[in-house]
Design a protein around this motif. Structure first.
Motif, PDB file in Angstrom:
ATOM      1  N   THR A  35       0.782  -1.203  -0.001  1.00 42.45           N
ATOM      2  CA  THR A  35       0.038   0.101  -0.005  1.00 42.45           C
ATOM      3  C   THR A  35       0.989   1.421   0.012  1.00 42.45           C
ATOM      4  O   THR A  35       2.086   1.067   0.363  1.00 42.45           O
ATOM      5  N   ASP A  36       0.268   2.477  -0.304  1.00 44.93           N
ATOM      6  CA  ASP A  36       0.943   3.600  -0.368  1.00 44.93           C
ATOM      7  C   ASP A  36       1.506   3.895   1.000  1.00 44.93           C
ATOM      8  O   ASP A  36       2.720   4.751   1.141  1.00 44.93           O
ATOM      9  N   ALA A  37       0.955   3.399   2.083  1.00 51.93           N
ATOM     10  CA  ALA A  37       1.513   3.806   3.414  1.00 51.93           C
ATOM     11  C   ALA A  37       2.854   3.197   3.674  1.00 51.93           C
ATOM     12  O   ALA A  37       3.676   3.761   4.543  1.00 51.93           O
ATOM     13  N   GLU A  38       3.134   2.223   2.948  1.00 51.78           N
ATOM     14  CA  GLU A  38       4.495   1.500   3.157  1.00 51.78           C
ATOM     15  C   GLU A  38       5.739   2.296   2.625  1.00 51.78           C
ATOM     16  O   GLU A  38       6.684   2.045   2.863  1.00 51.78           O
ATOM     17  N   LYS A  39       5.407   3.228   1.453  1.00 51.14           N
ATOM     18  CA  LYS A  39       6.314   3.833   0.857  1.00 51.14           C
ATOM     19  C   LYS A  39       7.312   4.608   1.455  1.00 51.14           C
ATOM     20  O   LYS A  39       7.018   5.079   2.643  1.00 51.14           O
ATOM     21  N   VAL A  40       8.465   4.571   1.029  1.00 49.23           N
ATOM     22  CA  VAL A  40       9.618   5.233   1.611  1.00 49.23           C
ATOM     23  C   VAL A  40      10.364   6.066   0.612  1.00 49.23           C
ATOM     24  O   VAL A  40      10.454   5.886  -0.583  1.00 49.23           O
ATOM     25  N   GLU A  41      10.576   7.397   1.076  1.00 49.66           N
ATOM     26  CA  GLU A  41      11.067   8.308   0.298  1.00 49.66           C
ATOM     27  C   GLU A  41      12.634   7.980  -0.065  1.00 49.66           C
ATOM     28  O   GLU A  41      13.335   7.283   0.472  1.00 49.66           O
ATOM     29  N   PRO A  42      13.106   8.046  -1.439  1.00 53.03           N
ATOM     30  CA  PRO A  42      14.369   7.744  -1.960  1.00 53.03           C
ATOM     31  C   PRO A  42      15.566   8.160  -1.087  1.00 53.03           C
ATOM     32  O   PRO A  42      16.506   7.453  -0.729  1.00 53.03           O
ATOM     33  N   SER A  43      15.302   9.313  -0.440  1.00 51.82           N
ATOM     34  CA  SER A  43      16.455   9.867   0.444  1.00 51.82           C
ATOM     35  C   SER A  43      16.723   9.024   1.721  1.00 51.82           C
ATOM     36  O   SER A  43      17.872   9.070   2.373  1.00 51.82           O
ATOM     37  N   ASP A  44      15.589   8.314   2.026  1.00 52.69           N
ATOM     38  CA  ASP A  44      15.543   7.383   3.359  1.00 52.69           C
ATOM     39  C   ASP A  44      15.953   5.947   2.793  1.00 52.69           C
ATOM     40  O   ASP A  44      15.839   4.954   3.779  1.00 52.69           O
ATOM     41  N   MET A  45      16.122   5.612   1.633  1.00 51.53           N
ATOM     42  CA  MET A  45      16.345   4.216   1.318  1.00 51.53           C
ATOM     43  C   MET A  45      17.648   3.970   1.460  1.00 51.53           C
ATOM     44  O   MET A  45      18.713   4.777   1.523  1.00 51.53           O
ATOM     45  N   PRO A  46      18.210   2.437   1.735  1.00 48.90           N
ATOM     46  CA  PRO A  46      19.534   2.108   1.624  1.00 48.90           C
ATOM     47  C   PRO A  46      20.010   2.542   0.345  1.00 48.90           C
ATOM     48  O   PRO A  46      19.415   2.588  -0.693  1.00 48.90           O
ATOM     49  N   GLU A  47      21.500   2.405   0.208  1.00 48.89           N
ATOM     50  CA  GLU A  47      22.272   2.555  -1.071  1.00 48.89           C
ATOM     51  C   GLU A  47      21.861   1.906  -2.195  1.00 48.89           C
ATOM     52  O   GLU A  47      21.842   2.275  -3.384  1.00 48.89           O
ATOM     53  N   LEU A  48      21.539   0.535  -1.829  1.00 46.79           N
ATOM     54  CA  LEU A  48      21.494  -0.223  -3.138  1.00 46.79           C
ATOM     55  C   LEU A  48      20.185   0.116  -3.742  1.00 46.79           C
ATOM     56  O   LEU A  48      20.024  -0.081  -4.991  1.00 46.79           O
ATOM     57  N   GLU A  49      18.935   0.350  -2.946  1.00 45.01           N
ATOM     58  CA  GLU A  49      17.882   0.798  -3.429  1.00 45.01           C
ATOM     59  C   GLU A  49      17.838   2.173  -4.270  1.00 45.01           C
ATOM     60  O   GLU A  49      17.617   2.317  -5.619  1.00 45.01           O
ATOM     61  N   GLN A  50      18.791   2.970  -3.606  1.00 46.18           N
ATOM     62  CA  GLN A  50      18.947   4.332  -4.465  1.00 46.18           C
ATOM     63  C   GLN A  50      19.659   3.945  -5.781  1.00 46.18           C
ATOM     64  O   GLN A  50      19.434   4.620  -6.808  1.00 46.18           O
ATOM     65  N   TRP A  51      20.663   3.104  -5.651  1.00 43.93           N
ATOM     66  CA  TRP A  51      21.217   2.615  -7.003  1.00 43.93           C
ATOM     67  C   TRP A  51      20.312   2.042  -8.163  1.00 43.93           C
ATOM     68  O   TRP A  51      20.560   2.379  -9.067  1.00 43.93           O
ATOM     69  N   VAL A  52      19.225   1.253  -7.659  1.00 46.60           N
ATOM     70  CA  VAL A  52      18.171   0.757  -8.428  1.00 46.60           C
ATOM     71  C   VAL A  52      17.599   1.934  -9.251  1.00 46.60           C
ATOM     72  O   VAL A  52      17.220   2.026 -10.448  1.00 46.60           O
ATOM     73  N   GLY A 100      10.695  -7.958   9.406  1.00 48.27           N
ATOM     74  CA  GLY A 100       9.613  -7.606   9.980  1.00 48.27           C
ATOM     75  C   GLY A 100       8.936  -6.428   8.883  1.00 48.27           C
ATOM     76  O   GLY A 100       9.696  -5.873   8.255  1.00 48.27           O
ATOM     77  N   ASP A 101       7.683  -6.576   9.100  1.00 48.83           N
ATOM     78  CA  ASP A 101       6.768  -5.548   8.138  1.00 48.83           C
ATOM     79  C   ASP A 101       7.123  -4.139   8.142  1.00 48.83           C
ATOM     80  O   ASP A 101       7.266  -3.432   7.273  1.00 48.83           O
ATOM     81  N   ASP A 102       7.774  -3.717   9.408  1.00 50.61           N
ATOM     82  CA  ASP A 102       8.024  -2.375   9.449  1.00 50.61           C
ATOM     83  C   ASP A 102       9.315  -2.025   9.305  1.00 50.61           C
ATOM     84  O   ASP A 102       9.819  -0.699   9.404  1.00 50.61           O
ATOM     85  N   SER A 103      10.190  -3.152   8.829  1.00 48.87           N
ATOM     86  CA  SER A 103      11.599  -2.984   8.479  1.00 48.87           C
ATOM     87  C   SER A 103      11.762  -1.904   7.501  1.00 48.87           C
ATOM     88  O   SER A 103      11.170  -2.034   6.246  1.00 48.87           O
ATOM     89  N   ILE A 104      12.553  -0.796   7.547  1.00 52.69           N
ATOM     90  CA  ILE A 104      12.789   0.239   6.687  1.00 52.69           C
ATOM     91  C   ILE A 104      13.233  -0.550   5.377  1.00 52.69           C
ATOM     92  O   ILE A 104      13.139   0.159   4.345  1.00 52.69           O
ATOM     93  N   ALA A 105      14.386  -1.281   5.555  1.00 47.07           N
ATOM     94  CA  ALA A 105      14.953  -1.991   4.239  1.00 47.07           C
ATOM     95  C   ALA A 105      13.825  -2.658   3.510  1.00 47.07           C
ATOM     96  O   ALA A 105      13.686  -2.741   2.324  1.00 47.07           O
ATOM     97  N   ARG A 106      12.969  -3.544   4.324  1.00 45.05           N
ATOM     98  CA  ARG A 106      11.958  -4.084   3.342  1.00 45.05           C
ATOM     99  C   ARG A 106      10.773  -3.388   2.787  1.00 45.05           C
ATOM    100  O   ARG A 106      10.594  -3.477   1.689  1.00 45.05           O
ATOM    101  N   ARG A 122      17.721 -10.743  14.333  1.00 44.71           N
ATOM    102  CA  ARG A 122      16.614 -10.220  13.458  1.00 44.71           C
ATOM    103  C   ARG A 122      15.324 -11.049  13.412  1.00 44.71           C
ATOM    104  O   ARG A 122      14.140 -10.455  13.239  1.00 44.71           O
ATOM    105  N   CYS A 123      15.554 -12.361  13.168  1.00 44.94           N
ATOM    106  CA  CYS A 123      14.090 -13.242  13.024  1.00 44.94           C
ATOM    107  C   CYS A 123      13.386 -13.281  14.352  1.00 44.94           C
ATOM    108  O   CYS A 123      12.172 -13.133  14.283  1.00 44.94           O
ATOM    109  N   ASN A 124      14.199 -13.126  15.487  1.00 43.05           N
ATOM    110  CA  ASN A 124      13.430 -13.203  16.762  1.00 43.05           C
ATOM    111  C   ASN A 124      12.629 -11.898  17.018  1.00 43.05           C
ATOM    112  O   ASN A 124      11.494 -11.926  17.379  1.00 43.05           O
ATOM    113  N   ASP A 125      13.355 -10.914  16.481  1.00 42.37           N
ATOM    114  CA  ASP A 125      12.412  -9.608  16.840  1.00 42.37           C
ATOM    115  C   ASP A 125      11.448  -9.495  15.513  1.00 42.37           C
ATOM    116  O   ASP A 125      10.011  -9.060  16.070  1.00 42.37           O
ATOM    117  N   ALA A 126      11.617  -9.989  14.630  1.00 39.90           N
ATOM    118  CA  ALA A 126      10.360 -10.182  13.576  1.00 39.90           C
ATOM    119  C   ALA A 126       9.287 -10.977  14.099  1.00 39.90           C
ATOM    120  O   ALA A 126       8.125 -10.762  13.609  1.00 39.90           O
TER     121      ALA A 126
END
Length: 967
Positions: A714-731, A782-788, A961-965
């Motif tokens: 959903t749109d609520a999940e969207k992350v601004e490009p400036s807040d993304m990890p470098e790999l996403e910014q490279w894409v 996890g669903d709230d992970s900024i990376a995900r 990581r998995c325990n927290d998720a």
């Protein structure tokens, strides 16, 4: 990546999609076609207002027979353009059309008559024409369905047809413009004539094939007073058309060549060239000519040169002059004439000249105003007419295009009268009709021509003659490739006047009247009257061109202003290239969906249309409008089999579109076109199609990965490009780069370039790197992970761009992808435009950084693959290697990211030390070495990483990581 235990597996965010792995295109594509028709996509696109117009004008295929692979190539390329121009933001309109008149259809109806025992000449012309119309209508319906099955978008419910009443009226009206501006004239000159089809042919209707012809060397006796040593000499000509000798009227030589007198001094018994005989030939050709006559080099001698003045003063006798039974038919003088067309490439340097059977011959006589010396010796079936002695009724070619008796009969008569010194056979390129595949002849016959060098009225911005206008306008047209310009320019620069008339029934008639007892050269020979013309056009609009052939047509059209007894009605029909050349008028100019200025943005056809549709359209429009009918011309090559051979039913190497669609689906055929360089000839066959299908599968898997990992996004999940990890910014950077590539490529019609860039991006940048790296985050975070959330935001961005960028080429598959997420009443990817991609995403420094990271990653994955092959490990997550990197900058890159995740290992150590001996390296990546080591710790039961902290958390057998998720 998958959990070991069922309870953990259920906690993973595994891909969920109904998008099938197997495409099932042959079955599913018709469903999308029906959906597009139901929601009226083409007409809905026209509702988008305020857009720049783009019109690709369809070159009409001929309405007889099923589609072949060349048709598919042509229409698919057009569809790429129409769809991509629309998605680039234009109002891209496409009206398909058909060429309906002409000999092939009339020929089919004649065949039906013959099977029924009917004589075509006994059938009323209007009835024959109606049969032809019905035949064309049937094939139009068939071909329309076949074109639509390829995914071709267009105004299929209202195509243009050259046999529509309005089209026939406009074609007649365009023809009458030539009547009115004086470009039309009737002439009696040699034209290319098909003995099989019994009609004149245009250059565009000719193709060249090897043909074995007779060759003869014929001596002509000199009859005029000459120097004593020439009085008994004979001038030797060479020809590959013995049947034209009875029509000889002159001999041509070239003043720039060197001619000499030779005498035979030795000869074999039985030679036609006897001892003591003297012959005049061009100096460099004499040896070959005597060799053909079985006279050896030592058997003839040079006497002296013969000057051009001596040759010009000579007259000769026809070789059949005085032949018993000829009744003096050939007892006339044969002059010697200079001709620029004479060369010393072959023959004797003298050209036998029959102005009724050769273009060069005719021009020589026309320059001297000797057209009254033309002969009319050969009829429409290539038979000698009754008045020709010895040869009456003998044919050059028979009804099937095989050699008749004429050549051998002429040769035999020449031998009988001593009029030949040598004969042979030669295989050479010879003109054939492209319809019947039978050889043609050049035959003098009254025909109607358009003068392309006569000054005419109208728009003279680009010249006063048709040729001047065409040659000027060619350079105002954009040609792709540019070689197309040169090809058309040279053709129009050298072409003769346009032969307009055909002696057939199925076509638009030459709507003109000629004055009885007037000569074609008289100013009032052709009736020029606007009121008569208007009556003809109005009648054609209401009743079709059939009304021209109805009883009382002459009286009806001439009206009360003229006495019908003073005028003859012309019943020849127009060259069908004039029909298709006029489409710019009744499609581009007259239709509401044509361009405002009546000029097409683009014509696209095969390279053969430089002598066909591109050519006739240019001449026709320049004659009536004074300008070109198109702004740009794009050409494609021909289709060949996998070995590069021309396709032939007899050879069995043809590939029918229907066959490919049945096995693979139309999108595979479209992908074959997208992957190929269409400017050259394209190969296709079973192995090539297998490769195309494999490419399709890889691309489909990329799209399936995107869809599966966007489940529930959903749109609520969207992350601004400036807040993304470098790999996403490279894409995102790569997408910003590709946006220019796609837009520029589609604008330049470089579909191969667009597809290759997108395919490489999907299979290398995405599938092999980004998707591979981000599976762990997408599945296990996890669903709230900024990376995900960042990864899913990027996948959403990819979805909206890739589906649209690929939609013009893979119209069915991308619709399937689009509807998987955007389904709804009337939804379609083909109603969308390309998405604007922010330039702010461009980050060349980041691209350079990640290019370096990926190079190091290649060495790591190579080292791990060695261990996996040796069965030291089962998966890369069991590894925790040490990576030695000499470049400090690159080491800094690696230390500032989770390089273990990038390499899909459980751990990794970066070192600037000198690598130990035996470390793994790749020659193409300098300064990087890898020493393998297994990861320490236990395997996480959820993400499968081997980490030291596994088993120390709330949830058994999990990492932090998995325990927290799991919460």
């Amino acid at each position: 990546m998958c959990a070991d235990t069922p309870e953990y597996k259920d906690t993973l965010n595994l891909p969920v999609t109904d998008f099938p792995m197997r495409a099932g295109l042959p079955k599913r594509e018709p469903e999308w076609l029906q959906r597009w028709e139901d929601i009226g996509i083409y007409d809905r696109l026209r509702e988008k207002t305020g857009r720049e117009s783009f019109v690709l004008h369809d070159g009409p295929p001929y309405a007889n027979g099923h589609l072949h692979i060349g048709h598919a190539l042509n229409k698919i390329l057009k569809d790429f353009i129409v769809r991509s121009q629309q998605m680039l933001g234009k109002d891209s309109r496409y009206v398909p059309g058909w060429d309906c008149h002409g000999l092939p259809i009339e020929w089919k109806i004649e065949e039906q008559y013959r099977k029924k025992g009917k004589n075509k000449d006994d059938v009323p012309v209007v009835e024959l024409r109606q049969e032809c119309r019905k035949f064309a209508e049937g094939w139009i319906d068939i071909q329309r369905d076949e074109f639509k099955r390829l995914g071709i978008t267009g105004k299929w419910d209202n195509p243009y047809l050259t046999m529509n009443y309005h089209a026939e009226a406009v074609i007649a009206d365009e023809f009458m413009k030539f009547v009115m501006n004086g470009a039309l004239y009737q002439g009696s000159k040699p034209v290319m004539w098909s003995p099989v089809e019994k009609t004149a042919l245009a250059e565009a209707e000719i193709e060249y094939h090897d043909h074995k012809s007779h060759t003869i060397w014929v001596p002509f006796k000199i009859t005029s007073p000459v120097a004593d040593d020439l009085s008994a000499a004979r001038v030797v000509i060479w020809t590959t058309t013995p049947w034209t000798i009875p029509s000889n009227k002159a001999i041509c030589f070239n003043e720039g060549l060197k001619y000499a007198l030779y005498e035979v001094s030795e000869a074999h018994d039985g030679n036609w060239a006897a001892i003591g005989e003297r012959y005049i030939m061009e100096h460099t050709l004499a040896l070959a000519a005597f060799g053909a006559a079985n006279v050896e080099e030592s058997g003839f001698k040079y006497i002296r040169d013969v000057s051009s003045d001596e040759l010009a003063s000579m007259t000769c006798a026809h070789p059949l002059a005085g032949a018993d039974g000829g009744d003096g038919y050939w007892d006339y003088e044969v002059p010697m004439l200079h001709g620029d067309h004479v060369t010393n490439e072959a023959g004797t340097g003298f050209v036998h000249t029959a102005p009724s059977h050769g273009a060069d011959d005719y021009e020589v006589f026309m320059k001297r105003n000797w057209l009254d010396r033309m002969t009319h010796n050969v009829g429409e079936a290539s038979e000698f007419l009754p008045h020709v002695p010895f040869f009456a009724g003998l044919e050059v070619f028979d009804r099937k295009g095989k050699e008749g008796k004429a050549n051998n009969a002429v040769i035999a008569k020449l031998v009988e009268v001593g009029g030949i010194i040598a004969r042979g056979r030669v295989t050479h390129s010879y003109p054939h009709s492209w319809r019947s595949k039978a050889p043609i002849i050049f035959r003098n016959t009254p025909q109607w021509f358009t003068a392309i060098d006569k000054e005419i009225g109208g728009n003279d911005t680009f010249g006063k003659t048709i040729r001047e206008r065409a040659l000027t306008e060619i350079d105002n047209v954009k040609w792709t490739p540019q070689t197309g310009r040169n090809r058309l320019y040279s053709m129009i620069e050298a072409r003769p006047d346009w032969v307009m008339s055909r002696q057939r029934a199925w076509g638009v008639p030459l709507t003109c009247f000629t004055k009885k007892d007037a000569l074609p050269t008289d100013p009032d020979f052709v009736l020029r009257d606007d009121a008569v013309n208007a009556r003809i056009v109005a009648a054609f609009e209401d009743e079709s061109a059939d009304c021209w052939f109805a009883d009382g047509a002459k009286e009806r059209f001439l009206g009360n202003d003229y006495n019908p007894d003073d005028w003859d009605q012309v019943f020849d029909v127009l060259d069908v290239w004039f029909d298709s050349g006029s489409t710019h008028a009744f499609v581009m100019r007259d239709r509401d969906d044509g361009p405002e200025d009546g000029i097409a943005d683009l014509y696209l056809e095969g390279t053969d249309q430089h002598r066909g549709w591109f050519h006739s359209s240019m001449l026709q429009s320049c004659g009536t409008n004074g300008r070109a009918p198109y702004k740009a011309v794009l050409t494609h090559g021909f289709t060949l089999d996998e070995k590069g051979m021309k396709m032939s039913k007899s050879v069995g190497n043809t590939i029918a579109p229907e066959q490919v669609i049945k096995q693979y689906g139309a999108d595979i055929l479209r992908l074959w076109v997208a992957q190929a360089d269409y400017t050259a000839d394209l190969r296709i066959g079973p192995e090539i199609l297998k490769g195309v299908a494999d490419s399709y599968r890889r691309l489909r898997n990329s799209m399936r990965f995107i869809l599966g990992n966007l489940n529930g996004f959903t749109d609520a999940e969207k992350v601004e490009p400036s807040d993304m990890p470098e790999l996403e910014q490279w894409v995102l950077h790569r997408l910003a780069e590709l946006d220019d590539v796609v837009r520029d490529g589609y604008a330049a019609y470089d579909f191969q370039g667009v597809f290759q860039q997108l395919f490489q991006f999907c299979t290398v940048d995405l599938s092999s790197v980004y998707f591979d790296v981000r599976k762990d985050v997408l599945y296990c975070d996890g669903d709230d992970s900024i990376a995900r959330r960042s990864a899913r935001t990027v996948l959403d961005i990819l979805f909206h761009r890739l589906t649209k960028w690929l939609a013009p080429m893979l119209c069915f598959t991308m619709e399937d992808v689009w509807l998987e997420r955007m389904d709804g009443d009337g939804a379609s990817v083909h109603l969308e435009d390309f998405v604007d991609t922010p330039k702010s995403w461009l980050n060349p420094d980041l691209d350079a950084k990640w290019s370096a990271i990926r190079r190091v990653r290649r060495v790591v994955t190579g080292a791990i693959e060695v261990e996996r092959t040796a069965k030291n490990i089962g998966a890369s997550l069991e590894a925790a290697p040490t990576v030695y990197v000499a470049d400090a900058t690159v080491r800094g890159y690696l230390e500032n990211i989770d390089f273990a995740d990038v390499c899909i290992t459980s751990g990794i150590t970066i070192s600037g030390d000198t690598p130990p001996n035996g470390a793994f390296t790749l020659d193409e990546v300098e300064g990087v070495a890898v020493v393998f080591a297994k990861a320490s710790g236990d395997k996480c039961g959820r993400c499968w990483k081997t980490l030291p902290d596994v088993g120390t958390h709330k949830h058994a057998s999990t990492c932090a990581r998995c325990n927290d998720a799991l919460g």
